[in-house]
Structure formats: structure tokens, C-alpha cells
Design a protein around this motif. Structure first.
Motif, PDB file in Angstrom:
ATOM      1  N   TYR A  21      -0.493   4.188  -0.331  1.00  0.00           N
ATOM      2  CA  TYR A  21      -0.878   4.953   0.847  1.00  0.00           C
ATOM      3  C   TYR A  21      -1.055   6.413   0.477  1.00  0.00           C
ATOM      4  O   TYR A  21      -0.551   6.888  -0.540  1.00  0.00           O
ATOM      5  CB  TYR A  21       0.147   4.814   1.977  1.00  0.00           C
ATOM      6  CG  TYR A  21       1.478   5.474   1.679  1.00  0.00           C
ATOM      7  CD1 TYR A  21       1.717   6.784   2.071  1.00  0.00           C
ATOM      8  CD2 TYR A  21       2.473   4.803   0.999  1.00  0.00           C
ATOM      9  CE1 TYR A  21       2.923   7.402   1.793  1.00  0.00           C
ATOM     10  CE2 TYR A  21       3.685   5.397   0.722  1.00  0.00           C
ATOM     11  CZ  TYR A  21       3.905   6.706   1.123  1.00  0.00           C
ATOM     12  OH  TYR A  21       5.101   7.313   0.829  1.00  0.00           O
ATOM     13  N   SER A  22      -1.782   7.109   1.328  1.00  0.00           N
ATOM     14  CA  SER A  22      -1.988   8.539   1.164  1.00  0.00           C
ATOM     15  C   SER A  22      -1.910   9.183   2.544  1.00  0.00           C
ATOM     16  O   SER A  22      -2.754   8.914   3.405  1.00  0.00           O
ATOM     17  CB  SER A  22      -3.362   8.804   0.532  1.00  0.00           C
ATOM     18  OG  SER A  22      -3.595  10.200   0.456  1.00  0.00           O
ATOM     19  N   TYR A  30      -4.008   6.784   5.033  1.00  0.00           N
ATOM     20  CA  TYR A  30      -4.883   5.767   4.470  1.00  0.00           C
ATOM     21  C   TYR A  30      -4.043   4.833   3.618  1.00  0.00           C
ATOM     22  O   TYR A  30      -3.205   5.276   2.843  1.00  0.00           O
ATOM     23  CB  TYR A  30      -5.956   6.405   3.571  1.00  0.00           C
ATOM     24  CG  TYR A  30      -7.014   7.148   4.316  1.00  0.00           C
ATOM     25  CD1 TYR A  30      -8.168   6.497   4.729  1.00  0.00           C
ATOM     26  CD2 TYR A  30      -6.865   8.493   4.615  1.00  0.00           C
ATOM     27  CE1 TYR A  30      -9.154   7.181   5.423  1.00  0.00           C
ATOM     28  CE2 TYR A  30      -7.839   9.186   5.308  1.00  0.00           C
ATOM     29  CZ  TYR A  30      -8.991   8.526   5.707  1.00  0.00           C
ATOM     30  OH  TYR A  30      -9.958   9.197   6.402  1.00  0.00           O
ATOM     31  N   THR A  32      -4.401   1.614   0.835  1.00  0.00           N
ATOM     32  CA  THR A  32      -5.339   0.954  -0.071  1.00  0.00           C
ATOM     33  C   THR A  32      -4.673  -0.298  -0.623  1.00  0.00           C
ATOM     34  O   THR A  32      -3.541  -0.235  -1.108  1.00  0.00           O
ATOM     35  CB  THR A  32      -5.744   1.889  -1.232  1.00  0.00           C
ATOM     36  OG1 THR A  32      -6.304   3.083  -0.696  1.00  0.00           O
ATOM     37  CG2 THR A  32      -6.758   1.216  -2.138  1.00  0.00           C
ATOM     38  N   SER A  34      -5.399  -3.400  -3.328  1.00  0.00           N
ATOM     39  CA  SER A  34      -6.316  -3.777  -4.397  1.00  0.00           C
ATOM     40  C   SER A  34      -5.683  -4.841  -5.275  1.00  0.00           C
ATOM     41  O   SER A  34      -4.470  -5.011  -5.302  1.00  0.00           O
ATOM     42  CB  SER A  34      -6.697  -2.560  -5.234  1.00  0.00           C
ATOM     43  OG  SER A  34      -5.545  -1.955  -5.789  1.00  0.00           O
ATOM     44  N   PRO A  39     -11.046  -2.397  -4.327  1.00  0.00           N
ATOM     45  CA  PRO A  39      -9.993  -2.019  -3.385  1.00  0.00           C
ATOM     46  C   PRO A  39     -10.533  -1.967  -1.966  1.00  0.00           C
ATOM     47  O   PRO A  39     -11.724  -1.774  -1.747  1.00  0.00           O
ATOM     48  CB  PRO A  39      -9.564  -0.634  -3.862  1.00  0.00           C
ATOM     49  CG  PRO A  39     -10.687  -0.124  -4.685  1.00  0.00           C
ATOM     50  CD  PRO A  39     -11.403  -1.322  -5.234  1.00  0.00           C
ATOM     51  N   GLU A  41      -9.716  -0.088   1.697  1.00  0.00           N
ATOM     52  CA  GLU A  41      -8.976   1.020   2.291  1.00  0.00           C
ATOM     53  C   GLU A  41      -9.033   0.921   3.802  1.00  0.00           C
ATOM     54  O   GLU A  41     -10.063   0.570   4.365  1.00  0.00           O
ATOM     55  CB  GLU A  41      -9.597   2.344   1.832  1.00  0.00           C
ATOM     56  CG  GLU A  41      -8.816   3.563   2.279  1.00  0.00           C
ATOM     57  CD  GLU A  41      -9.373   4.831   1.675  1.00  0.00           C
ATOM     58  OE1 GLU A  41      -8.862   5.255   0.629  1.00  0.00           O
ATOM     59  OE2 GLU A  41     -10.324   5.380   2.258  1.00  0.00           O
ATOM     60  N   PHE A  43      -7.441   2.895   7.539  1.00  0.00           N
ATOM     61  CA  PHE A  43      -6.936   4.138   8.094  1.00  0.00           C
ATOM     62  C   PHE A  43      -6.155   3.867   9.376  1.00  0.00           C
ATOM     63  O   PHE A  43      -6.546   3.020  10.174  1.00  0.00           O
ATOM     64  CB  PHE A  43      -8.134   5.051   8.412  1.00  0.00           C
ATOM     65  CG  PHE A  43      -7.808   6.208   9.282  1.00  0.00           C
ATOM     66  CD1 PHE A  43      -7.348   7.391   8.737  1.00  0.00           C
ATOM     67  CD2 PHE A  43      -7.963   6.138  10.658  1.00  0.00           C
ATOM     68  CE1 PHE A  43      -7.047   8.474   9.542  1.00  0.00           C
ATOM     69  CE2 PHE A  43      -7.659   7.203  11.472  1.00  0.00           C
ATOM     70  CZ  PHE A  43      -7.201   8.379  10.908  1.00  0.00           C
TER      71      PHE A  43
END
Length: 90
Positions: A21-22, A30, A32, A34, A39, A41, A43
Motif C-alpha cells: 500500500y501507499s 492505494y 497494489t 501483484s 500488478p 492497483e 484506491f
């Protein structure tokens, strides 16, 4: 000429997939997921992430209850099969 854009996607996130995550400030994140392929993504804003986690907790509880029920049914079938073998004459 103008219409509504409809996007539909399906993603399978299985055991072993990398998930990261970010956080982008106090109101959005966000994630991700993968694996061997591209990947994916997705939100969430703060409120939607809270709702998703709440529903995820409910889903986990339901899945755990079903797993316990399935295990009990499996054990009962196994015990019944063992009882049938024990009742057969040698």
C-alpha cells in the motif's frame, strides 16, 4: 455522443500474492496486488476503506464459521466411516 463510462473488472488475489500500500495523505491510499502477472492497483478514500474493512471483518467471521461447520461435518463423516468399518465382521 456522451454516455456513462462503465468499468468492470475481476481480480483474484490468492495466497502468496504480494500486497502493498501507499498512503497519499490523510484521506486516500492505494493498494497494489501483484503476482506473476501485471500488478493491479486499487484506491480507497478514508471512508470507503473504513467500510471495506468493516465488511471484510464480517466476511472473515462468516468464512471462519463456515470452516468450523465444514470441519465438524467432515469429522462426523470420518467417524461414521470408521464406525462402519469397525462394525463389519472379520
Amino acid at each position: 455522443m456522451y454516455g456513462n463510462l462503465v468499468v468492470n473488472s475481476w481480480v483474484g488475489i490468492h495466497e502468496g500474492c504480494d500486497i502493498s500500500y501507499s498512503v497519499n495523505g490523510s484521506d486516500d491510499v492505494y493498494f497494489t496486488a501483484s503476482g506473476k502477472s501485471q500488478p493491479f492497483e486499487f484506491f480507497f478514500n478514508f471512508a470507503s476503506l473504513r467500510d471495506f474493512i468493516e465488511l471484510g471483518g464480517k466476511a472473515l467471521a462468516e468464512m471462519s464459521a463456515l470452516a468450523e461447520q465444514e470441519e465438524a461435518e467432515w469429522d462426523a463423516r470420518e467417524q461414521a466411516a470408521l464406525g462402519q468399518v469397525a462394525d463389519q465382521p472379520v
